[in-house]
Motif scaffolding. Structure first.
Motif, mmCIF file in Angstrom:
data_model
loop_
_atom_site.group_PDB
_atom_site.id
_atom_site.type_symbol
_atom_site.label_atom_id
_atom_site.label_comp_id
_atom_site.label_asym_id
_atom_site.label_seq_id
_atom_site.Cartn_x
_atom_site.Cartn_y
_atom_site.Cartn_z
ATOM 1 N N ILE A 109 0.421 -3.573 2.164
ATOM 2 C CA ILE A 109 1.499 -4.215 1.417
ATOM 3 C C ILE A 109 1.161 -4.144 -0.069
ATOM 4 O O ILE A 109 0.081 -3.682 -0.456
ATOM 5 C CB ILE A 109 1.704 -5.694 1.830
ATOM 6 C CG1 ILE A 109 0.458 -6.530 1.474
ATOM 7 C CG2 ILE A 109 2.041 -5.805 3.302
ATOM 8 C CD1 ILE A 109 0.646 -8.032 1.662
ATOM 9 N N ALA A 110 2.082 -4.609 -0.886
ATOM 10 C CA ALA A 110 1.808 -4.824 -2.306
ATOM 11 C C ALA A 110 2.344 -6.200 -2.668
ATOM 12 O O ALA A 110 3.339 -6.661 -2.100
ATOM 13 C CB ALA A 110 2.474 -3.753 -3.166
ATOM 14 N N VAL A 111 1.664 -6.868 -3.589
ATOM 15 C CA VAL A 111 2.126 -8.162 -4.068
ATOM 16 C C VAL A 111 2.351 -8.062 -5.567
ATOM 17 O O VAL A 111 1.575 -7.423 -6.285
ATOM 18 C CB VAL A 111 1.120 -9.288 -3.738
ATOM 19 C CG1 VAL A 111 -0.233 -9.038 -4.386
ATOM 20 C CG2 VAL A 111 1.656 -10.650 -4.161
ATOM 21 N N PRO A 124 -4.202 -4.123 -12.059
ATOM 22 C CA PRO A 124 -3.012 -3.886 -11.230
ATOM 23 C C PRO A 124 -2.681 -2.404 -11.187
ATOM 24 O O PRO A 124 -3.174 -1.608 -11.990
ATOM 25 C CB PRO A 124 -1.924 -4.686 -11.949
ATOM 26 C CG PRO A 124 -2.392 -4.775 -13.359
ATOM 27 C CD PRO A 124 -3.888 -4.840 -13.300
ATOM 28 N N THR A 125 -1.842 -2.039 -10.241
ATOM 29 C CA THR A 125 -1.432 -0.647 -10.132
ATOM 30 C C THR A 125 -0.612 -0.239 -11.352
ATOM 31 O O THR A 125 0.103 -1.064 -11.940
ATOM 32 C CB THR A 125 -0.607 -0.427 -8.850
ATOM 33 O OG1 THR A 125 -0.228 0.952 -8.768
ATOM 34 C CG2 THR A 125 0.640 -1.291 -8.837
ATOM 35 N N ASP A 126 -0.734 1.028 -11.727
ATOM 36 C CA ASP A 126 0.071 1.524 -12.846
ATOM 37 C C ASP A 126 1.327 2.238 -12.361
ATOM 38 O O ASP A 126 2.086 2.794 -13.155
ATOM 39 C CB ASP A 126 -0.755 2.462 -13.730
ATOM 40 C CG ASP A 126 -1.355 3.630 -12.941
ATOM 41 O OD1 ASP A 126 -1.068 3.751 -11.728
ATOM 42 O OD2 ASP A 126 -2.121 4.403 -13.540
ATOM 43 N N MET A 127 1.563 2.192 -11.054
ATOM 44 C CA MET A 127 2.786 2.798 -10.521
ATOM 45 C C MET A 127 3.972 1.888 -10.818
ATOM 46 O O MET A 127 3.860 0.655 -10.722
ATOM 47 C CB MET A 127 2.662 3.021 -9.013
ATOM 48 C CG MET A 127 1.599 4.031 -8.620
ATOM 49 S SD MET A 127 1.566 4.319 -6.836
ATOM 50 C CE MET A 127 3.211 4.987 -6.567
ATOM 51 N N PRO A 128 5.117 2.444 -11.183
ATOM 52 C CA PRO A 128 6.289 1.607 -11.474
ATOM 53 C C PRO A 128 6.779 0.885 -10.224
ATOM 54 O O PRO A 128 6.695 1.407 -9.110
ATOM 55 C CB PRO A 128 7.325 2.612 -11.985
ATOM 56 C CG PRO A 128 6.894 3.930 -11.433
ATOM 57 C CD PRO A 128 5.399 3.884 -11.366
ATOM 58 N N ALA A 140 1.628 -5.631 -10.229
ATOM 59 C CA ALA A 140 1.574 -5.476 -8.776
ATOM 60 C C ALA A 140 0.202 -4.973 -8.352
ATOM 61 O O ALA A 140 -0.455 -4.211 -9.074
ATOM 62 C CB ALA A 140 2.662 -4.517 -8.299
ATOM 63 N N TYR A 141 -0.210 -5.415 -7.170
ATOM 64 C CA TYR A 141 -1.499 -5.025 -6.607
ATOM 65 C C TYR A 141 -1.294 -4.568 -5.166
ATOM 66 O O TYR A 141 -0.677 -5.292 -4.368
ATOM 67 C CB TYR A 141 -2.474 -6.204 -6.591
ATOM 68 C CG TYR A 141 -2.846 -6.749 -7.941
ATOM 69 C CD1 TYR A 141 -4.008 -6.346 -8.582
ATOM 70 C CD2 TYR A 141 -2.032 -7.697 -8.570
ATOM 71 C CE1 TYR A 141 -4.363 -6.870 -9.822
ATOM 72 C CE2 TYR A 141 -2.375 -8.218 -9.805
ATOM 73 C CZ TYR A 141 -3.546 -7.797 -10.427
ATOM 74 O OH TYR A 141 -3.882 -8.318 -11.651
ATOM 75 N N PRO A 142 -1.807 -3.407 -4.798
ATOM 76 C CA PRO A 142 -1.782 -3.023 -3.383
ATOM 77 C C PRO A 142 -2.842 -3.800 -2.606
ATOM 78 O O PRO A 142 -3.910 -4.122 -3.138
ATOM 79 C CB PRO A 142 -2.110 -1.530 -3.420
ATOM 80 C CG PRO A 142 -2.899 -1.345 -4.675
ATOM 81 C CD PRO A 142 -2.387 -2.362 -5.656
#
Length: 293
Positions: A109-111, A124-128, A140-142
Motif C-alpha cells: 500500500i501507500a500512505v 517520502p516517494t518522489d513519484m507523483p 506519500a510513503y510506500p
C-alpha cells in the motif's frame, strides 16, 4: 490493569500529549490529528490495491484505545486486511507524537500525509500522487505487505533533522499511563470495559484539565482531587480551589457535595495549607449541617 487490550470505546476525539508538556492534539474518530494551538491538522489517506481510501469518508473505519489510554488505534478496511493507524505521544527528546501505519494485508500500500512536517526514517516517494486530489505538499510513503511505517511530529524541536532511532513503544507508553491512573481513587468496576472507560476519563483529565472552577465547582473539586492523587502538584490549584469552595453555596443540593468538600480538603492537605483546612471544617458545617462529625 495490563496494557495489552484494545478497547473499542472511542466515539469522540481523544486527547494525546505528554504530562509536563504543553503539546496537545485531538485524534478524530477517523485518525486525523488536530493540534490544540491551531498548529494544523495531520490528515492521512491510503492507496490500496483497489483505490485510494479516505478514512474520513470510509464506513469501515474502527477506532479503539489501548486499555483506555491515549494510545489510539484506527483501522481502515482495505483489500485483504486493514491499514492500521496508531498515535501516541512520548516525552523523550523534548517530546514526539508518533504515528505508526501498519499494513496488515498481503498486498503493498501507500500512505499519504498532509498538514504537518513529519520526521521519518526514510524520505517520502518522489513519484507523483495520482488517482486522488490531495492538498499541495502532501507526502506519500510506500509500505510493503505486513510492514510498518513510523513517522513522528516533534513537539518542541522544529530543527530536528531526523527521527530518533529508539523511542518508547506503544505498549510502554500505555503502561506508563496506567501506572499514573492507578494512583487515583480506587473503584470497584464490574468489567474490563468499564475499567478502560475509567482510565480513559482519567487520562483525558490529566491532558485536558479540570472543569471550570466557578461554573462547575463540584466537578472541579472532584477533578483536582483526582489530579493531586495522580501526582499533580497541589499548590498551584489552591486559588481556584478557594474560588470553587466559595461557589459551593449555590450547589447545596448536589449529591456529590460532600465528596467535593472532601476533595478540597485533600488538596489543601497536600499543599500544606493548614489554615485552609481549618476554614474548610467550618464551611463543611455550614454546607452539610446534618453530616456526622
Amino acid at each position: 490493569m495490563t496494557a495489552d487490550r484494545m478497547v473499542d470505546d472511542t466515539t469522540a476525539p481523544v486527547s494525546v500529549g505528554v504530562l509536563g508538556g504543553d503539546w496537545r492534539a485531538h485524534v478524530t474518530p477517523w485518525g486525523a490529528m488536530r493540534m490544540w494551538d491551531a498548529g494544523g491538522t495531520l490528515d492521512w489517506w491510503v492507496a490500496a490495491d483497489d483505490r485510494w481510501h479516505d478514512p474520513s469518508r470510509e464506513p469501515t473505519v474502527r477506532q479503539a484505545r489501548l486499555d483506555g489510554t491515549p494510545v489510539v488505534e484506527t483501522r481502515l478496511r482495505i483489500p485483504g486486511g486493514d491499514a492500521v493507524h496508531r498515535v501516541y505521544a512520548v516525552a523523550d527528546g523534548g517530546g514526539y507524537t508518533v504515528v505508526e501505519i501498519e499494513n496488515d494485508s498481503p498486498l503493498p500500500i501507500a500512505v499519504a500525509f498532509d498538514g504537518m512536517p513529519l520526521l521519518s526514517p526514510r524520505p517520502p516517494t518522489d513519484m507523483p500522487i495520482a488517482g486522488i486530489e490531495l492538498p499541495a505538499g502532501t507526502v506519500a510513503y510506500p509500505i510493503g505487505h505486513h510492514a510498518t511505517l513510523v513517522v513522528a511530529i516533534a513537539h518542541g524541536s522544529p530543527g530536528t533533522a531526523s527521527l530518533p532511532a529508539v523511542l518508547p513503544t506503544r505498549q510502554q507508553v500505555a503502561h506508563g499511563w496506567l501506572a499514573v491512573c492507578e494512583r487515583a481513587s480506587r473503584l470497584l468496576v464490574p468489567d474490563s470495559a468499564t475499567n478502560a472507560a475509567v482510565v480513559a476519563a482519567r487520562c483525558e483529565l490529566l491532558l485536558a484539565g479540570p472543569s471550570a472552577a466557578t461554573r462547575h465547582p463540584v466537578d472541579f473539586l472532584l477533578d483536582v482531587g483526582e489530579l493531586v492523587r495522580m501526582g499533580t502538584m497541589a499548590e498551584p490549584w489552591i486559588p481556584e480551589v478557594s474560588d470553587a469552595v466559595t461557589a459551593l453555596a449555590s450547589h447545596r443540593d448536589d449529591p456529590l457535595l460532600a465528596a467535593a468538600v472532601d476533595a478540597a480538603e485533600r488538596v489543601c492537605l497536600a499543599a500544606r495549607e493548614a489554615r485552609a483546612v481549618r476554614d474548610l471544617a467550618l464551611i463543611r458545617l455550614r454546607l452539610l449541617p446534618g453530616e456526622p462529625s
